[in-house]
Scaffold this active site. Structure first.
Site, short mmCIF file in Angstrom:
data_model
loop_
_atom_site.label_atom_id
_atom_site.label_comp_id
_atom_site.label_asym_id
_atom_site.label_seq_id
_atom_site.Cartn_x
_atom_site.Cartn_y
_atom_site.Cartn_z
N CYS A 168 48.92 38.29 44.13
CA CYS A 168 48.05 39.87 43.68
C CYS A 168 49.16 41.31 43.83
CB CYS A 168 47.11 39.42 44.56
SG CYS A 168 46.10 41.29 44.72
N HIS B 180 40.77 41.20 43.28
CA HIS B 180 40.74 42.34 44.44
C HIS B 180 39.62 42.95 44.77
CE1 HIS B 180 43.38 42.13 48.38
NE2 HIS B 180 42.22 42.84 48.02
N ASN C 148 35.24 48.99 38.27
CA ASN C 148 35.36 48.51 36.86
C ASN C 148 35.07 46.85 37.56
OD1 ASN C 148 35.17 49.93 34.99
ND2 ASN C 148 36.99 50.01 34.83
N HIS D 221 38.33 46.40 44.55
CA HIS D 221 39.45 47.86 44.63
C HIS D 221 38.50 48.76 43.80
CE1 HIS D 221 40.72 45.85 40.90
NE2 HIS D 221 41.31 46.70 40.51
N HIS E 79 40.82 39.12 49.51
CA HIS E 79 41.20 38.57 48.25
C HIS E 79 39.90 38.51 47.68
CE1 HIS E 79 43.27 38.77 44.45
NE2 HIS E 79 43.07 37.31 44.73
N GLN F 85 39.29 52.65 41.28
CA GLN F 85 39.79 53.97 40.62
C GLN F 85 39.14 55.17 41.20
OE1 GLN F 85 42.01 53.22 37.26
NE2 GLN F 85 41.21 51.10 36.97
N CYS G 223 46.86 43.18 47.22
CA CYS G 223 47.07 42.10 48.81
C CYS G 223 48.27 42.94 49.90
CB CYS G 223 47.02 40.59 48.58
SG CYS G 223 45.84 39.77 48.03
N SER H 54 41.21 43.79 35.83
CA SER H 54 42.32 42.53 35.94
C SER H 54 42.51 41.76 36.83
CB SER H 54 43.26 43.09 34.92
OG SER H 54 44.01 43.62 35.38
O1 G1P Z 1 42.60 50.65 34.75
P1 G1P Z 1 42.26 49.30 34.61
O2 G1P Z 1 41.72 48.18 35.65
O3 G1P Z 1 44.35 48.35 34.37
O4 G1P Z 1 41.76 48.97 33.03
C1 G1P Z 1 40.58 48.95 32.71
O5 G1P Z 1 39.63 49.97 33.26
C2 G1P Z 1 40.21 51.15 32.91
C3 G1P Z 1 38.95 52.58 33.62
O6 G1P Z 1 37.79 52.68 33.13
C4 G1P Z 1 39.69 51.57 30.64
O7 G1P Z 1 40.32 52.43 30.63
C5 G1P Z 1 40.84 49.96 30.51
O8 G1P Z 1 40.71 49.94 29.15
C6 G1P Z 1 40.20 49.18 31.47
O9 G1P Z 1 41.03 47.48 30.86
#
Ligand code: G1P
Ligand code: G1P
Lengths: 384, 384
Positions: free
Chosen positions: A52, A198, A187, A200, A121, A202, A55, A195
């Site tokens: 990961c 873990h 997300n 988190h 994780h 943004q 981590c 993806s």
């Molecule tokens: O930034 P990540 O987690 O790789 O990506 C994810 O969040 C982003 C922000 O909402 C999007 O634009 C991506 O399509 C989504 O897969």
């Protein structure tokens, strides 16, 4: 009682926060579902995963090594959508040409962070206690405070030791850009494009005010000018009186399925008093907010006994803006979860919704009542 | 050449048709994808499926039996989102109350049809010839014509023998409602919420003008008032000159990845001359439109060698509206497909996109160039 009628007929509801309508078709969940099934959220994970990139102690794509952090850790996204340094571009200015009015573009600079919520994780916000979540709230606050324009009325409200991490290749010689807006979000779950399990979120900063906060700003400003009060404070009061859409409340915050919710179990987290941004919250309010977030995420998981996917995020005052823009801004959280009927059957906002307008099946009142009913302990054992 | 710069830097592009912005991050596809994989579209299907509620001769949930139709067949959706008969509702009018400004709703009536594109269970538009697709175009036109307000300048342009099917329980005694707007669309593939692979689309009519066509109407009207010409006709001209975003063209229609596309391989199908609605097309133009639709759907399937999911739909003049509204309307098709990198990796419009603004990774110019390059025969054998 409007409820009796609204549970039964198709109708449109107005979203005063965005200035837009949604279509509600309460009778529509009766149709059988033969379409796509989601994979239920992964629950069995190791506490530490050597592969990961989040981590503690692991190496990332950039080659950097994560420190042995305990709760939160912030770094510049190795695949940032907006960047600090790049060429400038604005439309060739051939005034009056077709190109000038139909092919309009502007360069956009920015900076993107990733923020972990825990060193573990295998945890999610739903597994974490309010005491653990409050550290995330404080870190969001620190990051926001550190990027406020020095001219903002909010600047200096919170002292923070937070030093913004640098982008790869940035030796610190360059003067850091001032950004207009910061979007904090998470997300969660593969159904929402995440993806890495873990825990988190943004943080994206950029030179423009994006569409959604711009639409809200417009509506908040108009309401303030017309009524002299704050739309979301009035709304919180009204929901407290009505008791029809409340999921959870404490002294400082309200969790509601808003009247105008689009996603089946969409909720908003609202402070009762007017707060322009995270930096307006005192310590007690930070703890109340952390409790509200814990309640939402645990109820989500309990609803269908699964790790509930969602996108969530914070709307608050822009980093830089006029005094009126800052003052009319109202801190709030949106949670947008896709599941509708079970751990594996989601709502698709597709053809009609993309081409016509957002459409929902169950009413927000029905959603609130179900989320109210699934408080208490997390359905699965805490992994602690 | 702006292209060289725009392929490399993050920027925002303006969508003059909706009046909104999107964020473009061309460098962003470099990040590795470890997230959700879609199931590739089902391709091996029987020509007839006894359990399919759309195949000729089969029984539906309502108990009705489908006729032994050949190409198209229309019926009232057994699970309609809006209905013809229901109770009325408008907000209790306590003028000046908080409720009155924050909890606004209105009843919405309507009617929903399902329309099959072929008797064959195993075909899609991509498998069908322009000659077969033209029958679908004609049926869309007939249905639209049959529901036009008698006061519309478009009424009576096309003679049609089409008799609107009745809702269950409707004995024909009731006078049919006049609706404001008709949304014709198709959800294709399970990734786009489609639960039956039998080729079909939907048609929803309703008493209000929904959000998306209302936003477009606003922009089209403004442009017409300011410039005296039609935005989409000017845009089609500009794209023909530039040759940077064209996927396919014939004498009547243009297929482009619009400058402001949100979805990775989003396209618009545009007539070259001003057409307000389907009823404005002559027979030759119907055939040209069918060819354009065949070209889009076949290229989509060829791109990743899969049955490409998408939502598509038609925007055109409302069924009922002022003369100005009808005259400024411009017929066009939107195709919104989610796949980004391969048959199994899609673009997620989630956290930032829901809370900030739509964001895309590859540029529309790159997408157009790839779709231009995959014309020719369908990659899989025709199942005829
Ligand atoms: O930034 P990540 O987690 O790789 O990506 C994810 O969040 C982003 C922000 O909402 C999007 O634009 C991506 O399509 C989504 O897969
Ligand atoms: O009507 P269907 O095909 O059952 O349902 C599909 O299309 C509808 C219209 O876009 C959406 O509201 C549904 O969420 C989707 O699953």
């Amino acid at each position: 009682m409007p409820e009796a009628i609204l549970n039964d007929i198709s109708h449109r509801r107005y979203n005063p926060l965005r200035g837009s309508w949604i279509l509600v078709s309460p009778h529509r969940t009766k149709r059988p579902w033969q379409g796509q099934q989601e994979k239920p959220g992964t629950i069995e994970l190791p506490q530490y995963d050597a592969k990961c990139y989040l981590c503690p102690g692991n190496q990332r794509a950039s080659g950097d090594t994560n420190p042995n952090y305990d709760s939160t850790f912030v770094f510049v996204n190795d695949y940032s959508a907006v960047k600090e340094v790049q060429e400038e571009y604005t439309n060739p200015n051939a005034e009056g040409s077709l190109e000038d009015s139909l092919l309009v573009a502007q360069a956009e600079k920015g900076k993107c962070y990733v923020l972990t919520f825990s060193k573990r994780h295998d945890l999610t916000l739903a597994d974490m206690s309010p005491n653990e979540i409050v550290k995330v709230v404080q870190m969001w606050t620190d990051i926001y405070a550190a990027h406020l324009s020095p001219d903002s009325p909010l600047a200096g409200l919170k002292k923070t030791g937070f030093v913004p991490p640098r982008s790869p290749g940035d030796d610190g010689a360059r003067v850091q850009d001032q950004y207009r807006y910061m979007q904090i979000f998470e997300n969660k779950g593969s159904a929402m494009g995440c993806s890495n399990p873990h825990p988190h979120g943004q943080i994206w900063m950029q030179t423009s005010l994006p569409e959604e906060p711009a639409a809200e700003m417009e509506q908040l400003r108009k309401y303030k000018r017309e009524k002299g009060t704050h739309l979301l404070v009035d709304y919180a009061k009204l929901e407290t009186e009505k008791e029809e859409r409340i999921v959870f409340e404490n002294d400082g915050f309200l969790v509601v399925c808003p009247w105008w919710a689009t996603w089946p179990f969409e909720v908003m987290v609202l402070p009762r008093r007017h707060a322009r941004a995270l930096v307006d919250l005192n310590e007690k309010e930070q703890a109340q907010l952390a409790e509200a977030i814990a309640e939402v995420t645990r109820r989500y998981d309990n609803l269908f006994e699964t790790s509930f996917p969602y996108s969530m995020g914070i709307h608050q005052a822009p980093l830089e803006g006029s005094e009126e823009e800052i003052e009319c801004s109202s801190l709030h959280f949106h949670f947008y979860p896709p599941l509708l009927r079970s751990a594996t059957v989601r709502k698709f906002l597709v053809g009609y919704e993309m081409l016509g307008e957002p459409q929902r099946d169950i009413t927000p009142e029905q959603a609130a009542s179900r989320l109210r009913g699934c408080g208490g302990k997390l359905y699965r054992k805490k992994l602690a």
